[in-house]
Design a protein around this motif. Sequence first.
Motif, PDB file in Angstrom:
ATOM      1  N   ALA A 230      19.514 -23.223  11.554  1.00 37.15           N
ATOM      2  CA  ALA A 230      20.251 -23.527  12.784  1.00 37.15           C
ATOM      3  C   ALA A 230      21.097 -24.784  12.596  1.00 37.15           C
ATOM      4  O   ALA A 230      22.261 -24.845  13.015  1.00 37.15           O
ATOM      5  CB  ALA A 230      19.282 -23.699  13.950  1.00 37.15           C
ATOM      6  N   VAL A 231      20.515 -25.803  11.955  1.00 36.45           N
ATOM      7  CA  VAL A 231      21.257 -27.034  11.674  1.00 36.45           C
ATOM      8  C   VAL A 231      22.413 -26.747  10.730  1.00 36.45           C
ATOM      9  O   VAL A 231      23.541 -27.207  10.941  1.00 36.45           O
ATOM     10  CB  VAL A 231      20.334 -28.105  11.072  1.00 36.45           C
ATOM     11  CG1 VAL A 231      21.126 -29.347  10.670  1.00 36.45           C
ATOM     12  CG2 VAL A 231      19.228 -28.479  12.046  1.00 36.45           C
ATOM     13  N   ALA A 232      22.136 -25.963   9.691  1.00 32.59           N
ATOM     14  CA  ALA A 232      23.158 -25.657   8.692  1.00 32.59           C
ATOM     15  C   ALA A 232      24.325 -24.892   9.285  1.00 32.59           C
ATOM     16  O   ALA A 232      25.492 -25.184   9.011  1.00 32.59           O
ATOM     17  CB  ALA A 232      22.536 -24.861   7.540  1.00 32.59           C
ATOM     18  N   SER A 233      24.020 -23.900  10.127  1.00 31.57           N
ATOM     19  CA  SER A 233      25.091 -23.067  10.666  1.00 31.57           C
ATOM     20  C   SER A 233      26.006 -23.875  11.576  1.00 31.57           C
ATOM     21  O   SER A 233      27.215 -23.637  11.626  1.00 31.57           O
ATOM     22  CB  SER A 233      24.508 -21.863  11.431  1.00 31.57           C
ATOM     23  OG  SER A 233      23.719 -22.277  12.522  1.00 31.57           O
ATOM     24  N   GLU A 234      25.446 -24.878  12.271  1.00 28.30           N
ATOM     25  CA  GLU A 234      26.283 -25.753  13.098  1.00 28.30           C
ATOM     26  C   GLU A 234      27.066 -26.730  12.230  1.00 28.30           C
ATOM     27  O   GLU A 234      28.242 -27.006  12.491  1.00 28.30           O
ATOM     28  CB  GLU A 234      25.449 -26.515  14.109  1.00 28.30           C
ATOM     29  CG  GLU A 234      26.279 -27.351  15.056  1.00 28.30           C
ATOM     30  CD  GLU A 234      25.523 -27.763  16.307  1.00 28.30           C
ATOM     31  OE1 GLU A 234      25.477 -28.979  16.568  1.00 28.30           O
ATOM     32  OE2 GLU A 234      24.993 -26.893  17.004  1.00 28.30           O
ATOM     33  N   ALA A 235      26.425 -27.230  11.187  1.00 27.67           N
ATOM     34  CA  ALA A 235      27.117 -28.158  10.286  1.00 27.67           C
ATOM     35  C   ALA A 235      28.273 -27.476   9.567  1.00 27.67           C
ATOM     36  O   ALA A 235      29.290 -28.120   9.275  1.00 27.67           O
ATOM     37  CB  ALA A 235      26.129 -28.738   9.276  1.00 27.67           C
ATOM     38  N   VAL A 236      28.133 -26.192   9.287  1.00 29.12           N
ATOM     39  CA  VAL A 236      29.182 -25.438   8.618  1.00 29.12           C
ATOM     40  C   VAL A 236      30.488 -25.496   9.406  1.00 29.12           C
ATOM     41  O   VAL A 236      31.579 -25.558   8.828  1.00 29.12           O
ATOM     42  CB  VAL A 236      28.745 -23.965   8.415  1.00 29.12           C
ATOM     43  CG1 VAL A 236      29.941 -23.077   8.089  1.00 29.12           C
ATOM     44  CG2 VAL A 236      27.719 -23.883   7.297  1.00 29.12           C
ATOM     45  N   ASP A 237      30.385 -25.502  10.735  1.00 31.56           N
ATOM     46  CA  ASP A 237      31.583 -25.519  11.566  1.00 31.56           C
ATOM     47  C   ASP A 237      32.464 -26.716  11.256  1.00 31.56           C
ATOM     48  O   ASP A 237      33.689 -26.645  11.389  1.00 31.56           O
ATOM     49  CB  ASP A 237      31.200 -25.549  13.047  1.00 31.56           C
ATOM     50  CG  ASP A 237      30.646 -24.218  13.526  1.00 31.56           C
ATOM     51  OD1 ASP A 237      31.023 -23.184  12.950  1.00 31.56           O
ATOM     52  OD2 ASP A 237      29.834 -24.210  14.460  1.00 31.56           O
ATOM     53  N   GLY A 238      31.849 -27.789  10.808  1.00 33.99           N
ATOM     54  CA  GLY A 238      32.634 -28.972  10.496  1.00 33.99           C
ATOM     55  C   GLY A 238      33.113 -29.032   9.065  1.00 33.99           C
ATOM     56  O   GLY A 238      33.889 -29.913   8.708  1.00 33.99           O
ATOM     57  N   HIS A 239      32.630 -28.088   8.224  1.00 33.92           N
ATOM     58  CA  HIS A 239      32.951 -28.182   6.804  1.00 33.92           C
ATOM     59  C   HIS A 239      33.525 -26.917   6.201  1.00 33.92           C
ATOM     60  O   HIS A 239      34.467 -26.980   5.421  1.00 33.92           O
ATOM     61  CB  HIS A 239      31.681 -28.556   6.011  1.00 33.92           C
ATOM     62  CG  HIS A 239      31.074 -29.855   6.422  1.00 33.92           C
ATOM     63  ND1 HIS A 239      31.762 -31.048   6.352  1.00 33.92           N
ATOM     64  CD2 HIS A 239      29.849 -30.161   6.898  1.00 33.92           C
ATOM     65  CE1 HIS A 239      30.974 -32.033   6.769  1.00 33.92           C
ATOM     66  NE2 HIS A 239      29.823 -31.533   7.101  1.00 33.92           N
TER      67      HIS A 239
END
Length: 241
Positions: A230-239
């Motif tokens: 869940a953290v990764a999928s949200e962080a992906v949005d920024g990268h």
Amino acid sequence: MTPHNEAKKGDIAKVVLMPGDPLRAKFIAETFLENAVCFNTVRGMLGYTGLYNGKRVSVMGSGMGMPSMGIYSYELYHCYDVEAIIRIGTAGGIADGVELRDLVLAMGACTDSNFAHQYRLPGTFAPTASFELLEKAVQTAREKNLRYRVGNVVTSDIFYGDCENETAEWKKMGVLAVEMETAALYMTAARAGKQALSITTVSDLPLKGESTSSEERQKTFTQMMEVALAVASEAVDGHDK
């Protein structure tokens, strides 16, 4: 390619989950990721890239200990342009109230290692998590109504120690759990100007003599995997989409 990773540029997503055990990386890829492709088999340190909720995420083993984590995280940050690494591993719970299978979100990492010596700092460095990632992990754990603790862990170079009282001494300082990789990850991320977070599941209570099995550690600690994804999928949005 590096001496330890046969992936080509572009094979690895901007956000990587890193369990210590490469077989846990395989389990995550097969269980949670769509269209997962293996990008590394060198030294048996399996790595995969796939989709989670439509977001491109990678997962790769780090091995055990700070030197191994230091090598793999350094290469991911510097050679493969990875922006964030989320460690998902196991830890020994030592603080009062920490129970088997609890999640420990490492806000900071104490250590008995000399790993930071390489940076030639005029003092003692305090390795900490990326607040953005930590905040999202706490939010996710709350939403899922999971048992979790946030605070310090201690990253030790030693598994079979010669001093019986070391763990109890760390407990006196409010340290939640002991493990072997987080401080190296946090220092490597800080030096690279990248993001990092360590999420562990309590697999044993060394001061009480309680533990889980190796099979449980490999396949059943799915709560931390789901939080990390869940953290990764949200962080992906920024990268990286």
